[in-house]
Design a protein around this motif. Structure first.
Motif: not given
Length: 191
Positions: A103-108, A167-174
């Motif tokens: 749910e991290g991406l959703a909250v951001l 990183r999370v918002l742009l999908g740049l890596g774990e």
């Protein structure tokens, strides 16, 4: 407290309703994004009447903000390892776990979306940012009381939180624990 400032009973049915509504909001944000669902959608998903949601939270923005802040405070407790370096590492690793979780991406995305949701959205975003700031100040105040040199809270945003969020918002890596610890270590080396 409810959206209108009145006290709410805790425990029992009230706690179950709150948990169900919070879960419904998180699921809907993850599935549809902020602004793509209504109080009625939340109520239906949670199995409660929409009047219950309005009575407790007043409006969707207040509810969504409460969910975001609750997740922020429940999932990211402030560590107390006895040193600022240890606290920052533990904090960064916890944030990486939360933000990198399901749910991290959703909250951001929610926090970003609140910035464009008019005055209520901006106020909601400010409450979220203020809570994050309160957490950081708590950790830094504890370190200062121990006599340690401390950075500015905004330095922690710039050098720990922002890189993870981007990183999370742009999908740049774990977000690995090692990556998070390295961000914290860079801040400590600059002191």
């Amino acid at each position: 407290m409810t959206g209108d400032g009145t006290a709410r009973r805790t425990g029992g049915r009230s706690a179950r309703v709150t948990a169900a509504v919070h879960r419904a909001v998180a699921e809907l944000i993850a599935e549809r994004g902020h602004g793509a669902f209504t109080v009625g959608d939340v109520a239906e998903r949670a199995g409660v009447a929409d009047t219950s949601v309005y009575r407790r939270w007043g409006n969707l923005e207040a509810l969504v903000t409460e969910v975001a802040i609750t997740r922020l405070t429940a999932n990211s407790p402030m560590p107390d390892t006895g040193s600022l370096a240890g606290d920052l590492r533990a904090y960064a690793e916890g944030v990486a776990r939360d933000v990198g979780g399901p749910e991290g991406l959703a909250v951001l995305r929610l926090v970003v979306a609140l910035s464009t949701a008019g005055p209520e959205g901006l106020a909601a975003r400010e409450r979220f940012v203020a809570e994050r700031g309160r957490q950081l100040r708590e950790m830094l105040d504890r370190a200062a009381a121990r006599g340690e040199a401390v950075p500015d809270a905004l330095d922690l945003v710039d050098h720990i939180l922002a890189p993870m969020y981007v990183r999370v918002l742009l999908g740049l890596g774990e977000l690995t624990p090692g990556y998070a610890a390295a961000l914290a270590d860079r801040v400590v080396r600059q002191l």
